[in-house]
Design an enzyme around this catalytic site. Structure first.
Site, PDB file in Angstrom:
ATOM      1  N   GLY A 184      27.489 -17.343 -31.638  1.00 36.35           N
ATOM      2  CA  GLY A 184      26.303 -17.113 -32.455  1.00 36.35           C
ATOM      3  C   GLY A 184      25.983 -15.634 -32.515  1.00 36.35           C
ATOM      4  CB  CYS A 185      22.789 -13.880 -33.153  1.00 34.61           C
ATOM      5  SG  CYS A 185      22.159 -12.195 -33.242  1.00 34.61           S
ATOM      6  CG  PHE A 186      26.855  -9.435 -32.180  1.00 33.86           C
ATOM      7  CD1 PHE A 186      25.610  -9.004 -32.608  1.00 33.86           C
ATOM      8  CD2 PHE A 186      27.979  -8.937 -32.827  1.00 33.86           C
ATOM      9  CE1 PHE A 186      25.484  -8.097 -33.653  1.00 33.86           C
ATOM     10  CE2 PHE A 186      27.867  -8.021 -33.871  1.00 33.86           C
ATOM     11  CZ  PHE A 186      26.611  -7.597 -34.282  1.00 33.86           C
ATOM     12  CD1 TRP A 187      22.376  -7.759 -31.794  1.00 34.26           C
ATOM     13  CD2 TRP A 187      20.584  -8.743 -32.699  1.00 34.26           C
ATOM     14  NE1 TRP A 187      22.139  -7.159 -33.003  1.00 34.26           N
ATOM     15  CE2 TRP A 187      21.047  -7.742 -33.582  1.00 34.26           C
ATOM     16  CE3 TRP A 187      19.478  -9.491 -33.063  1.00 34.26           C
ATOM     17  CZ2 TRP A 187      20.419  -7.463 -34.792  1.00 34.26           C
ATOM     18  CZ3 TRP A 187      18.855  -9.222 -34.269  1.00 34.26           C
ATOM     19  CH2 TRP A 187      19.325  -8.223 -35.118  1.00 34.26           C
TER      20      TRP A 187
END
Length: 175
Positions: A12-15
């Site tokens: 998912g979102c790498f953050w």
């Protein structure tokens, strides 16, 4: 001589992925960078990857010393820190760039990732596992403002699927 190895994960979102792995493993990660991998375009940027047309996933790439931290420990946390049952999606983030993937760097990682996946598949019940085990190919480091994003922006967006679960809770929620 210390041997440093590299592992790459899409969840998912790498953050949030970077934030979760750094929180869990701290200094055992010799390097942790977010970027793009698994696609075809050369030197992609965030805007291009977000279109879903480059084939890249948002990924976290880490360097680690296998004498301190094993690949299996990383894969175990990977599965327990996101929802591997949803195809091309984590929370509200949708698209192939958010796919659940273990991007292997060598045959040993491919074999270990597949064996671990096969071993934990029953824990996810009928939901199954949609994680793709694929070659890493070229890793492209994301723009500087994406690195340590949630450290620099503590009120920034974090996918609600990025938190550590126990295997007992995973099994109980998938029965």
């Amino acid at each position: 001589m210390t041997s440093i190895e590299t592992a790459t994960f899409g969840a998912g979102c790498f953050w949030g992925v970077e934030h979760a792995f750094r929180r869990k493993f701290g200094s055992k990660l010799k390097r942790a960078e977010v970027g793009y991998a698994g696609g075809d375009a050369a030197n992609p940027n965030y805007k291009q990857v977000c279109t879903g047309t480059t084939g890249h996933a948002e990924v976290l790439q880490v360097d680690y010393n296998p004498a301190e931290l094993s690949f299996e420990e990383l894969v175990d946390f990977f599965y327990r820190s996101h929802d591997p049952t949803t195809l091309n999606r984590q929370g509200g983030d949708k698209g192939t760039q958010y796919r659940s993937s273990i991007l292997f760097h060598n045959e040993e990682q491919r074999v270990q990732a597949q064996a671990f996946t096969d071993r934990v598949r029953p824990k996810f019940g009928s939901a199954g596992i949609s994680t793709i085990i694929e070659p890493v190919g070229q890793f492209w480091k994301a723009e500087d403002y994406h690195q340590l994003y949630l450290d620099h922006n503590p009120e920034g967006y974090q996918c609600p699927t990025h938190f550590e679960r126990s295997w007992e809770k995973i099994e109980a929620s998938n029965q």
